[in-house]
Design a protein around this motif. Structure first.
Motif, PDB file in Angstrom:
ATOM      1  N   ASP A 269     -10.728   4.666 -32.461  1.00 30.15           N
ATOM      2  CA  ASP A 269     -11.738   5.850 -33.558  1.00 30.15           C
ATOM      3  C   ASP A 269     -13.156   6.051 -33.558  1.00 30.15           C
ATOM      4  OD1 ASP A 269      -9.288   6.417 -34.238  1.00 30.15           O
ATOM      5  OD2 ASP A 269      -9.245   6.331 -35.891  1.00 30.15           O
TER       6      ASP A 269
ATOM      7  N   MET B 279     -14.593   6.347 -30.213  1.00 29.60           N
ATOM      8  CA  MET B 279     -14.445   7.424 -29.045  1.00 29.60           C
ATOM      9  C   MET B 279     -15.510   9.204 -29.330  1.00 29.60           C
ATOM     10  SD  MET B 279      -9.550   7.264 -29.276  1.00 29.60           S
ATOM     11  CE  MET B 279      -9.394   8.676 -29.511  1.00 29.60           C
ATOM     12  N   LYS B 280     -15.230   8.895 -31.086  1.00 28.81           N
ATOM     13  CA  LYS B 280     -16.616   9.700 -32.194  1.00 28.81           C
ATOM     14  C   LYS B 280     -17.498   9.244 -31.580  1.00 28.81           C
ATOM     15  CE  LYS B 280     -13.505  10.244 -35.866  1.00 28.81           C
ATOM     16  NZ  LYS B 280     -12.899   9.618 -37.902  1.00 28.81           N
TER      17      LYS B 280
ATOM     18  N   TYR C 269     -17.711  10.918 -28.159  1.00 29.29           N
ATOM     19  CA  TYR C 269     -17.602  12.120 -28.004  1.00 29.29           C
ATOM     20  C   TYR C 269     -19.269  12.880 -29.064  1.00 29.29           C
ATOM     21  CZ  TYR C 269     -16.525  16.768 -29.846  1.00 29.29           C
ATOM     22  OH  TYR C 269     -16.826  18.358 -29.961  1.00 29.29           O
TER      23      TYR C 269
ATOM     24  N   PHE D 251     -12.764  17.773 -31.221  1.00 25.91           N
ATOM     25  CA  PHE D 251     -13.197  16.223 -30.471  1.00 25.91           C
ATOM     26  C   PHE D 251     -11.069  16.147 -30.609  1.00 25.91           C
ATOM     27  CE2 PHE D 251     -11.497  12.650 -32.517  1.00 25.91           C
ATOM     28  CZ  PHE D 251     -11.935  11.551 -32.017  1.00 25.91           C
ATOM     29  N   GLU D 252     -10.956  16.834 -31.160  1.00 29.99           N
ATOM     30  CA  GLU D 252      -9.395  16.579 -31.370  1.00 29.99           C
ATOM     31  C   GLU D 252      -8.526  17.398 -29.523  1.00 29.99           C
ATOM     32  OE1 GLU D 252      -6.749  15.318 -33.473  1.00 29.99           O
ATOM     33  OE2 GLU D 252      -8.208  14.719 -34.027  1.00 29.99           O
TER      34      GLU D 252
ATOM     35  N   LYS E  20      -9.645  14.638 -27.091  1.00 26.89           N
ATOM     36  CA  LYS E  20      -9.197  12.950 -27.525  1.00 26.89           C
ATOM     37  C   LYS E  20      -7.747  12.399 -26.671  1.00 26.89           C
ATOM     38  CE  LYS E  20      -7.683  11.803 -32.566  1.00 26.89           C
ATOM     39  NZ  LYS E  20      -7.026  11.566 -33.240  1.00 26.89           N
ATOM     40  N   GLU E  21      -7.765  12.391 -25.629  1.00 25.07           N
ATOM     41  CA  GLU E  21      -7.046  11.782 -24.806  1.00 25.07           C
ATOM     42  C   GLU E  21      -7.972  10.836 -24.017  1.00 25.07           C
ATOM     43  OE1 GLU E  21      -3.545  10.309 -25.013  1.00 25.07           O
ATOM     44  OE2 GLU E  21      -3.680  10.479 -26.944  1.00 25.07           O
TER      45      GLU E  21
ATOM     46  N   LYS F  66      -9.863   8.347 -25.473  1.00 27.25           N
ATOM     47  CA  LYS F  66      -9.359   7.352 -25.440  1.00 27.25           C
ATOM     48  C   LYS F  66      -9.209   6.826 -23.963  1.00 27.25           C
ATOM     49  CE  LYS F  66      -5.297   5.195 -27.706  1.00 27.25           C
ATOM     50  NZ  LYS F  66      -4.471   5.788 -27.921  1.00 27.25           N
TER      51      LYS F  66
END
Length: 667
Positions: free
Chosen positions: A121, A124-125, A128, A348-349, A352-353, A356
């Motif tokens: 988490d 990834m943020k 981003y 971000f959503e 996301k993949e 990751k």
């Protein structure tokens, strides 16, 4: 006047007191309102509301639900709570098998959730946010070699950084000293990079720590390749992709002759036409020497940064939407570029993949090891270096087997302490036992490399196990998940003991059940048929003509090579529902056994069906209904036994349900 003001204040005070009293009279503490009792336990309205919302997930909908719905849920919830009470009375909370199951789940899921929270988490943020910008980077690359060892390379890198600070030209130093032959010829320019696509985490961190163009990172940066002196030359908002048109005047003409003067004259003429207002796409179709995009009006479609040659790429990504470039020279010729779309950064959503995947590929291992090392410090990990050296020095080439205690390594040092963690002592034998549980280590000769790898993976698994077992104390979502899972394990065990293990199905009782419920088991109209099939209508019509001429259907089935695509429909052995698909419908329309249909369209081809037999709608025999009846009988017995169990709990715990208190729910 003064009396009037005093009376006004007094009236206001009386109003406030009265209003406060009214509110106090109307309000209540839902945790003290009891909606049900059983044995010595109570269920508050607050607990009921939380359980109801957990089940429905919508407060607004819950407020509108009928009192009947609330009563039905309270019935179920009290039954649920009595079952858990009975599980406790039966000693399930101390049952070794059940507790092992719960602990194993806690370790597995806890580790996953912990790593998501602590690694995935945040990183990834971080990725981003970083990927909103692109950095143009130059570097001077140094590699320790025979002329300079590692220590000397670091010292020399620091010397160069100081020279750059003192005013020396970065590009000249790169050309003279950099070991990167690809970039040194252009002053060390690597071009634009974006976080997540930089292979080394240390380089990624160094680049994105720089806040403005022109800055040089103050220290040499070590990667797995060597040492880098980093300079950022530009920082821009990232464009995920662009869509562009271009017109190319190639250096080489159709005969293969190179004529750059002619190409330049051609592109200048095209540029003048564009400035005069002629359509870019039409000009590309007429004049572009790019055979691929030219016929599409110069359309290159969508491309990301770095997919084109550098000069073209740099010019294209600097353009705004609908902007047209000046003449750009590349190794292929002269270009004019027009950007017609610029991609928006994903949310971000949405990303996301991808984030990751980038994290896992570029820096997961590095961050994972840092986290594990932090936990080792927390749990007091201490390695016995002497014991480790002892087992590495043993010349035991025996392959590792499950019976490891017969090995020389175990006989000599098996009981010796190898490491301590959280005050727990771990011996050499515990490491060997771990190794036997790893398929990739079994039957491998004992070696220094195998022992070192095993020690790393074993200590890592242990440290994450410790963390998982206490993670519920710091993460309320995980705590709630574990409460639900633990309750689920106990309820499953109760049903197993009180319901499923008590169901006995013998042939006599099953027959009697079928006989009493035989109206439930029926066949509709059914058919049995054979099929000829081909993707080509000419083939199937040829088969049809051959059938008409008297050739046997079975003979044609042998020749029918396309029939495999339909699987068992080619040679049906069993009856199927007459309405199950187009083939069975066609077969059911035939009157006599042996009749065949005319060609019909089926899936991606054509088919002819031959009727083998029909079976009209009827009641199933016992043998035909046996599997279905058995399933329904088990379901019926399960419900009966579960109701008996619930009734026994009611006798045992004497529940009292205060339905009238549900009127206050969600108010």
């Amino acid at each position: 006047m003064e009396d009037s003001v005093t009376m006004s204040k007094y009236s206001k005070l009386l109003f406030i007191v009265a209003f406060t009293a009214l509110i106090s009279a109307c309000s209540y503490d839902s945790s003290k309102v009891i909606v049900a009792e059983y044995d010595d336990s109570k269920i508050s309205l607050s607990e009921f509301e939380q359980a109801y919302l957990k089940n429905t997930g919508n407060l607004e909908a819950a407020k509108k639900d009928s009192i009947t719905a609330l009563k039905n849920f309270l019935d179920l919830y009290v039954n649920y709570k009595m079952k858990l009470k009975d599980a406790d009375v039966r000693g399930y909370k101390t049952d070794p098998a059940l507790q092992k199951e719960i602990t194993d789940y806690k370790v597995a899921i806890g580790q996953t959730l912990y790593l998501e929270k602590e690694l995935f988490d945040p990183w990834m943020k971080n990725l981003y946010e970083r990927r909103k910008k692109e950095y143009r980077v130059s570097h001077i690359f140094l590699v320790p070699d025979s002329s300079r060892n590692e220590e000397q390379s670091v010292a020399f890198a620091k010397e160069l950084i100081q020279r750059i600070k003192n005013g020396d030209d970065f590009g000249k130093l790169a050309a003279e000293y950099s070991k990167d032959n690809y970039t040194k010829g252009r002053g060390g320019d690597v071009y634009y990079v974006v976080s997540g696509n930089i292979v080394s985490p240390s380089l990624d961190d160094a680049v994105y720590s720089i806040k403005s163009a022109g800055e040089v990172y103050p220290e040499p940066v070590k990667s797995s390749f060597g040492y880098h002196i980093i300079k950022v030359t530009d920082i821009v908002k990232r464009k995920p992709f662009i869509k562009a048109l271009h017109i190319l005047a190639a250096f080489k003409d159709s005969t293969g002759t190179t004529d750059s003067v002619k190409a330049l004259a051609k592109i200048k003429d095209v540029e003048a036409r564009i400035k005069a207002g002629e359509d870019f796409k039409e000009l590309a179709k007429k004049y572009s020497d790019d055979p691929g995009s030219g016929k599409r009006g110069g359309d290159l479609g969508k491309f990301e940064r770095g997919k084109m040659v550098m000069e073209f790429d740099d010019a294209a990504f600097k353009l705004n939407k609908d902007e047209i470039s000046s003449i750009i020279k590349t190794q292929f010729g002269y270009h004019i570029i027009k950007v017609y779309e610029i991609g928006e950064l994903p949310t971000f959503e949405e990303d996301k993949e991808n984030l990751k995947d980038l994290f896992q590929r570029t820096r997961y291992k590095n961050e994972y090891d840092i986290l594990v090392d932090t936990l080792k410090v927390k749990y007091g990990f201490k390695l016995n270096e002497t014991t480790l050296q002892n087992i590495i020095d043993v010349k035991d080439t025996t392959k590792l087997t499950v019976d490891f205690k017969g090995m020389e390594l175990s006989k000599k040092f098996g009981k010796d302490e190898l490491f301590v963690m959280k005050s727990d002592l771990y011996s050499v034998d515990s490491l060997l036992a771990y190794m036997t549980r790893q398929k990739n280590m079994l039957l491998k000769p004992i070696s220094k490399g195998l022992i070192t790898d095993a020690l790393y993976f074993y200590t890592t698994s242990l440290v994450l196990r410790y963390k998982s077992l206490e993670f519920d104390k710091e993460n309320k979502d995980f705590a709630a998940l574990m409460d639900d899972y633990e309750s689920g394990v106990y309820l499953f065990k109760l049903l197993e003991d009180e319901v499923w293990n008590k169901i006995e199905i013998d042939s006599v009782s099953l027959f009697n059940y079928w006989n009493n419920t035989k109206g439930k088991y029926n066949f509709g109209n059914r058919v049995k048929y054979n099929t000829l099939y081909s993707k080509n209508d000419s083939t199937i019509y040829n088969f049809y003509s051959m059938l008409k001429s008297g050739i046997d259907f079975d003979t044609l089935m042998i020749k029918n090579i396309d029939k495999r695509e339909l699987g068992n429909k080619i040679n049906e052995k069993d009856f199927v529902d007459a309405q199950s698909d187009e083939l069975s419908i066609a077969a059911n329309k035939l009157e006599n056994d042996g009749d065949y249909s005319s060609p019909l369209k089926y899936k991606d081809g054509w088919a002819i069906v031959r009727l083998v037999a029909k079976d009209g709608a009827r009641e199933k025999t016992f043998e035909e209904a046996k599997a279905e009846a058995s399933s329904l009988y088990q379901e019926s017995e399960s419900k009966r036994l579960e109701n008996d169990f619930i009734n026994s709990l009611k006798v045992k715990y004497k529940p009292v349900l205060n339905y009238e208190e549900l009127e206050r729910a969600f108010k």
